[in-house]
Scaffold this active site. Sequence first.
Site, PDB file in Angstrom:
ATOM      1  N   PRO A  30       0.820  -1.226   0.000  1.00 13.61           N
ATOM      2  CA  PRO A  30       0.000   0.000   0.000  1.00 13.61           C
ATOM      3  C   PRO A  30       0.849   1.268   0.000  1.00 13.61           C
ATOM      4  O   PRO A  30       0.345   2.351  -0.248  1.00 13.61           O
ATOM      5  CB  PRO A  30      -0.819  -0.092   1.298  1.00 13.61           C
ATOM      6  CG  PRO A  30      -0.613  -1.456   1.840  1.00 13.61           C
ATOM      7  CD  PRO A  30       0.621  -2.032   1.226  1.00 13.61           C
ATOM      8  N   GLU A  50       2.069  -7.727   8.280  1.00 10.53           N
ATOM      9  CA  GLU A  50       2.283  -6.277   8.301  1.00 10.53           C
ATOM     10  C   GLU A  50       3.252  -5.819   7.221  1.00 10.53           C
ATOM     11  O   GLU A  50       3.553  -4.632   7.133  1.00 10.53           O
ATOM     12  CB  GLU A  50       2.807  -5.830   9.669  1.00 10.53           C
ATOM     13  CG  GLU A  50       1.825  -6.019  10.801  1.00 10.53           C
ATOM     14  CD  GLU A  50       0.481  -5.357  10.519  1.00 10.53           C
ATOM     15  OE1 GLU A  50       0.455  -4.155  10.258  1.00 10.53           O
ATOM     16  OE2 GLU A  50      -0.529  -6.089  10.551  1.00 10.53           O
ATOM     17  N   ARG A  62      -2.719  -7.962 -20.513  1.00 10.06           N
ATOM     18  CA  ARG A  62      -3.680  -7.670 -21.578  1.00 10.06           C
ATOM     19  C   ARG A  62      -3.177  -6.594 -22.547  1.00 10.06           C
ATOM     20  O   ARG A  62      -3.764  -6.371 -23.592  1.00 10.06           O
ATOM     21  CB  ARG A  62      -5.057  -7.331 -21.025  1.00 10.06           C
ATOM     22  CG  ARG A  62      -5.174  -6.005 -20.356  1.00 10.06           C
ATOM     23  CD  ARG A  62      -6.512  -5.874 -19.670  1.00 10.06           C
ATOM     24  NE  ARG A  62      -7.639  -5.722 -20.585  1.00 10.06           N
ATOM     25  CZ  ARG A  62      -7.889  -4.631 -21.305  1.00 10.06           C
ATOM     26  NH1 ARG A  62      -7.082  -3.598 -21.227  1.00 10.06           N
ATOM     27  NH2 ARG A  62      -8.951  -4.555 -22.076  1.00 10.06           N
ATOM     28  N   ASP A  79     -10.389   1.285 -24.711  1.00 11.41           N
ATOM     29  CA  ASP A  79     -10.633   1.137 -23.284  1.00 11.41           C
ATOM     30  C   ASP A  79     -10.751   2.463 -22.577  1.00 11.41           C
ATOM     31  O   ASP A  79     -10.206   3.461 -23.015  1.00 11.41           O
ATOM     32  CB  ASP A  79      -9.432   0.444 -22.614  1.00 11.41           C
ATOM     33  CG  ASP A  79      -9.470  -1.042 -22.807  1.00 11.41           C
ATOM     34  OD1 ASP A  79     -10.522  -1.556 -23.173  1.00 11.41           O
ATOM     35  OD2 ASP A  79      -8.424  -1.665 -22.572  1.00 11.41           O
TER      36      ASP A  79
END
Length: 274
Positions: A93, A120, A158, A173
């Site tokens: 994160p 963690e 992709r 897209d």
Amino acid sequence: MRFDVLTIFPEFYESPLRASILGRALDAGQVSCHVHNIRDWATGKHQCTDDTPYGGGGGMVMLAEPLLKSIRAVRAEAEHALGQRPPLVYLSPQGRPLDRDLVAELAALPGMLLLCAAYEGIDERVVELEIDREVSIGDYVLTSGDPAALVLLNAVARRIEGVLGNPGSAPADSFEDGLLDFPHYTRPETIEGLSVPPVLLSGHHANVAVWRRRQQLERTAKRRPDLLLRAPLTDADRRWLKQHNLWPGNADLPIGKKPNPGSSVPESEDAPPC
Ligand code: ADE
């Protein structure tokens, strides 16, 4: 493209890698994915991969030793196969948010190692010693980096030549032209009282293109005004947004700015009323 995933949950990848377009790309050899269990490099009777944090506090931290050993072994194997050193991407994160530009950057590489942590996180010295990039898939915390690795893998794979059956579908897209996608319809023409917009049945390609562009503009203005301010818009786009009170907030309307030369924006002013 070669992916090497380092994880303590190798079973996590079994079904997602077999399904859908990604499964086909793996079968066709356009993409290869090697999943490695970090525990194989852990020592001791219990092959521990984590321990309590120095300084106290809750949670566990992944041990540096099995991580360093696994990273170095897998990197050597991948480097041998690729003929060049692949970067190690750590999913966390704290990383750079994954967006279209980062996906495109990663898709240009011949391969990469993806490191997934649980608990963690990992001992920070591993980050200092081995990590080339840290990538986040959003401002929330997952139970491990594995779902994030699958997201990255899917988004990058992709973009590889030949992975999508229809080569025309990627450029259309969302985000490819800085805007959200327009709505799509297929048969039947009417369902539960809702009909396909008539312009899509008209066979008039120029009008369809203008309608789609305006749908993109409207959606982006309403849902992601932040994107609209950065998108390569034409003067006609900006005028239309202004006329329809869709230009975000009090931002200046920068008419006269050059549109992106690569954009295939329909400029028609006498397009169908939307
Ligand atoms: N690991 C845990 N949460 C994550 C996130 N948001 N992005 C990438 N890796 C993660």
